[in-house]
Design an enzyme around this catalytic site. Structure first.
Site, short mmCIF file in Angstrom:
data_model
loop_
_atom_site.label_atom_id
_atom_site.label_comp_id
_atom_site.label_asym_id
_atom_site.label_seq_id
_atom_site.Cartn_x
_atom_site.Cartn_y
_atom_site.Cartn_z
N ASP A 153 0.82 -1.21 0.00
CA ASP A 153 0.00 0.00 0.00
C ASP A 153 0.86 1.27 0.00
O ASP A 153 0.51 2.27 0.64
CB ASP A 153 -0.95 -0.02 1.21
CG ASP A 153 -1.99 1.10 1.15
OD1 ASP A 153 -2.27 1.59 0.05
OD2 ASP A 153 -2.49 1.50 2.21
N TYR A 154 1.99 1.24 -0.71
CA TYR A 154 2.74 2.48 -0.90
C TYR A 154 1.93 3.42 -1.77
O TYR A 154 1.34 3.01 -2.77
CB TYR A 154 4.09 2.20 -1.56
CG TYR A 154 5.13 1.64 -0.64
CD1 TYR A 154 5.85 2.48 0.23
CD2 TYR A 154 5.41 0.28 -0.60
CE1 TYR A 154 6.81 1.96 1.09
CE2 TYR A 154 6.37 -0.24 0.25
CZ TYR A 154 7.07 0.61 1.09
OH TYR A 154 8.02 0.10 1.94
N GLU A 155 1.90 4.71 -1.40
CA GLU A 155 1.09 5.69 -2.13
C GLU A 155 1.91 6.88 -2.62
O GLU A 155 1.40 7.73 -3.36
CB GLU A 155 -0.07 6.15 -1.24
CG GLU A 155 -0.94 4.98 -0.79
CD GLU A 155 -2.17 5.39 0.01
OE1 GLU A 155 -2.41 6.61 0.15
OE2 GLU A 155 -2.89 4.48 0.49
N HIS A 156 3.20 6.95 -2.21
CA HIS A 156 4.09 8.04 -2.61
C HIS A 156 5.45 7.44 -2.96
O HIS A 156 5.89 6.48 -2.31
CB HIS A 156 4.22 9.08 -1.50
CG HIS A 156 2.89 9.57 -0.99
ND1 HIS A 156 2.15 10.51 -1.66
CD2 HIS A 156 2.17 9.22 0.11
CE1 HIS A 156 1.03 10.73 -0.99
NE2 HIS A 156 1.01 9.95 0.08
N GLN A 215 -8.67 0.88 -4.29
CA GLN A 215 -9.29 1.84 -3.37
C GLN A 215 -10.38 2.65 -4.10
O GLN A 215 -10.18 3.81 -4.44
CB GLN A 215 -8.23 2.77 -2.77
CG GLN A 215 -7.17 2.03 -1.94
CD GLN A 215 -6.16 2.98 -1.34
OE1 GLN A 215 -6.51 4.02 -0.76
NE2 GLN A 215 -4.89 2.63 -1.43
#
Length: 305
Positions: A153-156, A215
């Site tokens: 769930d890395y988002e950056h 998501q």
């Protein structure tokens, strides 16, 4: 003699292909329910969340992060630490919920959005060093907690898509090959940078990824049922062949909410045999309404069409 060599060669090939198949993605389970838990530190425990015995239930501990534990955390190049509510979600509590519910598995999620007011970045020094550190540190955590899988769930990002793909792909591949995890998932959302990284990972390592926790709640609040179905079909095309799970956010801050048609959309997808499962962010936010929609989600999944 030649016949003997041929038999040995055939047996070797058979063993090799058997090994390859053993680390492929898991078969589809349309009764899969997943819930993120532990990120918000408001004393939610596994046993607080209702578990329907007729579904496969997976808790996702949130989060393990490759940052240090200082007051101003910084990246550690794959050396993961625990940042979930470990007082209420401890190894003994993992053991307890799994022993009381044979249909429950517990995994950990990597990365997340932020930590102590700053974004969490995927920021490896190199692919080889990051993978080596990640395998060692995560194996220790997974074995200590007796966990079953990982979620990405890395988002950056401070890396290009190919570096992310090769690093995460090799991590999943190694943990599966070593028998440390049984399943792996990814948690992208509809953002150009995010999608470029996860689609690169999917292109090269999609056969190792069991579930796509897309998501859908990152879309605009007020999403309609027809828009939700369109979004689902688009992302199923992007992650072609993948088990794309539908989702809602408990605080109803985005996407299609349970109050406004989420279950209508689920029933439509289920009737078309496209519903691979449901996941929720998060147990902490659901506690206030008595996990009403967790119960409804699991009841829907448990029904056989």
């Amino acid at each position: 003699m030649e016949l003997s060599k041929l038999c040995i060669t055939l047996l070797t090939l058979q063993a090799f292909f058997s090994f390859l198949s053993s680390i492929q993605a898991a078969p589809s389970n349309p009764k899969l329910f997943r819930e993120y838990i532990g990120a918000q530190f408001n004393n939610v425990r596994f046993q607080d969340v209702p578990v329907n015995p007729k579904v496969e239930f997976q808790f996702l501990l949130s989060f393990a992060i490759d940052y240090d534990t200082s007051s101003s955390p910084s990246p550690t190049n794959g050396k993961f630490n625990i940042f979930w509510d470990s007082n209420n979600l401890s190894p003994s509590q993992v053991s307890s919920i799994k022993s009381k519910n044979s249909n429950v598995k517990v995994a950990l999620s990597l990365g997340g959005n932020s930590l102590k007011g700053g974004f969490v970045y995927f920021d490896p020094s190199s692919i080889d060093s990051w993978v080596s550190n990640a395998v060692l540190s995560l194996t220790k955590i997974i074995k200590r907690y007796n966990l079953d899988g990982i979620d990405i769930d890395y988002e950056h990002f401070k890396s290009d898509p190919q570096t992310f793909a090769r690093s995460i792909g090799r991590l999943i591949q190694t943990l599966k090959r070593n028998g440390v995890i049984k399943f792996a998932s990814i948690a992208p959302f509809d953002d150009d940078e995010v999608q470029s990284h996860y689609l690169a990972l999917w292109k090269s390592y999609g056969n190792l990824i069991d579930y796509v926790n897309f998501q859908f709640y990152a879309y605009d609040k007020g999403t309609t049922v027809s828009q939700f179905i369109d979004h689902f079909n688009t992302q199923s095309s992007n992650y072609k062949g993948g088990k794309v799970l539908v989702s809602f956010i408990s605080d109803e801050s985005g996407g299609l909410s349970p109050q406004n048609g989420f279950f209508t959309a689920c029933n439509k997808l289920k009737s078309e045999q496209k519903l691979h499962g449901i996941f929720v962010w998060s147990a902490e936010d659901s506690k206030g309404n008595g996990f009403r929609f967790e119960k409804q989600s699991q009841a829907l999944l448990a029904i056989s069409h």
